[in-house]
Enzyme design. Structure first.
Site, mmCIF file in Angstrom:
data_model
loop_
_atom_site.group_PDB
_atom_site.id
_atom_site.type_symbol
_atom_site.label_atom_id
_atom_site.label_comp_id
_atom_site.label_asym_id
_atom_site.label_seq_id
_atom_site.Cartn_x
_atom_site.Cartn_y
_atom_site.Cartn_z
ATOM 1 N N TYR A 1 -9.433 -3.623 -11.348
ATOM 2 C CA TYR A 1 -9.321 -2.241 -10.907
ATOM 3 C C TYR A 1 -7.912 -1.676 -11.123
ATOM 4 C CZ TYR A 1 -7.074 -3.702 -6.507
ATOM 5 O OH TYR A 1 -6.208 -4.213 -5.570
ATOM 6 N N CYS B 1 0.819 -1.207 0.000
ATOM 7 C CA CYS B 1 0.000 0.000 0.000
ATOM 8 C C CYS B 1 0.854 1.258 0.000
ATOM 9 C CB CYS B 1 -0.934 0.006 1.210
ATOM 10 S SG CYS B 1 -2.002 1.461 1.249
ATOM 11 N N HIS C 1 -27.577 21.062 -1.021
ATOM 12 C CA HIS C 1 -27.728 21.596 -2.375
ATOM 13 C C HIS C 1 -26.837 22.823 -2.576
ATOM 14 C CE1 HIS C 1 -29.813 22.369 -6.149
ATOM 15 N NE2 HIS C 1 -29.890 23.645 -5.778
ATOM 16 N N GLU D 1 -7.441 1.594 -13.358
ATOM 17 C CA GLU D 1 -6.889 2.783 -12.702
ATOM 18 C C GLU D 1 -5.670 3.301 -13.453
ATOM 19 O OE1 GLU D 1 -8.197 2.078 -8.047
ATOM 20 O OE2 GLU D 1 -6.290 1.265 -8.747
ATOM 21 N N LYS E 1 0.024 5.283 -6.091
ATOM 22 C CA LYS E 1 -1.001 5.276 -7.138
ATOM 23 C C LYS E 1 -1.925 6.478 -6.988
ATOM 24 C CE LYS E 1 -4.657 3.059 -6.395
ATOM 25 N NZ LYS E 1 -5.566 1.944 -6.012
ATOM 26 N N CYS F 1 -1.415 1.727 -2.982
ATOM 27 C CA CYS F 1 -2.403 2.783 -2.728
ATOM 28 C C CYS F 1 -1.832 4.197 -2.740
ATOM 29 C CB CYS F 1 -3.070 2.567 -1.368
ATOM 30 S SG CYS F 1 -3.446 0.866 -0.950
ATOM 31 N N GLU G 1 -26.375 14.942 -3.374
ATOM 32 C CA GLU G 1 -27.750 15.096 -2.914
ATOM 33 C C GLU G 1 -28.697 14.119 -3.614
ATOM 34 O OE1 GLU G 1 -29.969 18.690 -4.182
ATOM 35 O OE2 GLU G 1 -28.157 19.200 -5.308
#
Length: 485
Positions: free
Chosen positions: A179, A44, A468, A183, A52, A49, A473
């Site tokens: 993934y 990681c 908002h 990515e 990356k 992680c 939302e």
């Protein structure tokens, strides 16, 4: 006085192993040793992680100038400086590795920069020749990227290599549809690399929600990734001068038919140069680099595990029970080496549960249910719970889904679309899954994950007032299901 050198010996200095080691030492007053053969921080922090995500950030700045102009700013475009970025990246990784080393030292953990293997249920042997005994041994050795079983596959790179490239290639073929492949396809495309991606399956990101997968694939194509599905490599080799004739930069269009002349398959060529690739669709071209993102394997090779009774699965993963205990009572395993849920926060949770179970007298099974996660494509994908397809197989459900152009990029003239989706049980009204495809989806799904984990119903979402104007939302304003099953 203990009969062992250590109460706990941890093999692996990644996030899970380090957390378990320092908590056992610092909170449970255990005598702990830890061995790491590479850099502290593990996949990681050093190879996954963190670097990356920093590359993701870097790749997103390429659109800033054009968007800013559409918002009234007079900015000039510039070139991406890979060397400058990489120098800063390495400085940051060095800093983080130093933090991990300090955490261990300050907790009283003895650290060894060496490879370790298990000699017997209570003994580890280091590559330095030293041996230590321990009442408990924790395997936290992680995993590694693997290349496909293909001649000349060693010509390609894997995810561990991408951060060490001396310069970015002009063109790259990414093989895979998971993934990691997606990515890096987005990252490299954003950094100006001509990206071709091939995947043997019918759609990228297998196992994730089908609607989300489709939107991400379309977005990747719109942004310039040359994505080919139902396609795989059948042959690759070093490119020859004849392959490059008339195409000195190696960028032969993907639609160019392959040349069947046997003379184009000599043994010559230099590794590290352009690579000639033939695909299952009968086409061929030359790339500056080929990047395999075709899977990972647990790091259990040559560790002496099966010899002492630790059971390994089909992929080489360490088999454990709900308390992370192996078939050998004194040996436990956490993280990617167990191939349960291969996420850093999960490895950390497993490490904490191990300490609670073994050193604090509080048997704690690991909870692997409803874990939120993110895929850092462009746009990002945040997900928690069941996909629509999984939920339909389990029980009758209602689907609430919306896709729209977000305000920020619509104003800038970009065609980007986002998606918000809730999968709801007809019977209990619980939200079984939440899926978001949007910029910042990883940040949004963390908060949505709390509600889903707590068992929130669709009506709980409905009672929540919208913030908002935001993209998020829409999660609380979808009133009518788009379909049910």
């Amino acid at each position: 006085m203990s009969d062992f050198d250590y109460d706990l010996f941890v093999i692996g200095g990644g996030s899970g192993g380090v957390r378990a080691a320092r908590v056992a030492a610092g909170e449970a007053d255990a005598k702990v040793g830890l061995a790491e053969e590479d850099r502290y921080g593990g996949t990681c922090v050093i190879r996954g992680c963190v670097p990356k995500k920093l590359m993701v950030f870097a790749s997103e700045y390429g659109e800033v100038v054009e968007d800013a102009r559409n918002y009234g700013w007079d900015l000039k475009e510039g070139a991406f400086d890979w060397k400058g970025f990489k120098d800063s990246l390495n400085t940051e990784l060095d800093r983080l590795e130093g933090v991990y080393r300090s955490l261990l030292k300050n907790s009283g953990v003895d650290s060894f920069d060496a490879r370790a293997k298990v000699k017997d249920p209570h003994t580890v042997e280091l590559s330095t020749g030293e041996t230590f005994t321990a009442k408990h041994i924790l395997l936290a050795t992680g995993g590694r990227p693997v290349r496909p079983d293909l001649p000349n596959a060693d010509l390609g790179i894997v995810s561990d290599d991408i951060f060490h490239l001396p310069e970015l290639p002009k063109s790259i073929l990414i093989v895979g549809g998971g993934y990691i492949a997606c990515e890096f396809a987005c990252i490299l495309n954003g950094l100006g690399v001509e990206v071709t991606q091939i995947y043997r399956g019918a759609q990228i990101l297998r196992g994730f929600d089908e609607e989300a997968r489709g939107l991400i694939a379309d977005s990747m194509k719109d942004r310039g990734v040359d994505l080919h599905l139902g396609t795989d490599i059948v042959e690759m080799r070093c490119a020859t001068d004849e392959d490059l004739e008339g195409n000195p930069d190696g960028r032969i269009p993907m639609g160019t038919p392959m040349h069947e002349d046997p003379a184009l398959h000599p043994e010559g060529g230099k590794r590290g140069g352009p690579i000639w690739v033939k695909a299952t669709n009968g086409r061929a071209r030359v790339f500056d680099a080929v990047f395999f993102a075709t899977g990972r394997a647990p790091n259990t090779v040559d560790m002496g595990l099966e010899e002492i009774g630790v059971k390994l699965g089909r992929k080489g993963e360490v088999e454990v029970d709900k308390y992370s205990q192996t078939a050998v009572p004194s040996i436990y395993a956490i993280g990617d080496v167990t191939d349960r849920v291969n996420l850093t926060p999960v490895a950390i949770r497993e490490g904490m549960a191990f300490v609670e179970t073994v050193f604090k007298g509080n048997p704690t099974p690991v909870d692997h249910e409803l874990i939120p996660s993110a895929v850092f494509t462009q746009p990002e994908f945040g997900t928690v719970g069941l996909s629509e397809e999984e939920a339909r197989e389990q029980e009758p459900v209602e689907i609430y889904s919306t896709s729209f152009r977000p305000m920020q990029t619509a104003f800038a003239g970009r065609p980007d679309r986002v998606m918000m989706k809730l999968v709801v049980s007809k019977e209990t009204r619980r939200v079984l899954g939440c899926h978001i495809v949007a910029p910042g989806a990883g940040e949004m799904i963390q908060l949505a994950g709390i509600a889903v984990k707590m068992g929130a119903t669709k009506e709980d979402f409905d009672r929540t007032v919208a913030v908002h104007p935001t993209m998020s939302e829409e999660i609380v304003t979808m009133r009518k299901p788009v379909r049910s099953a």
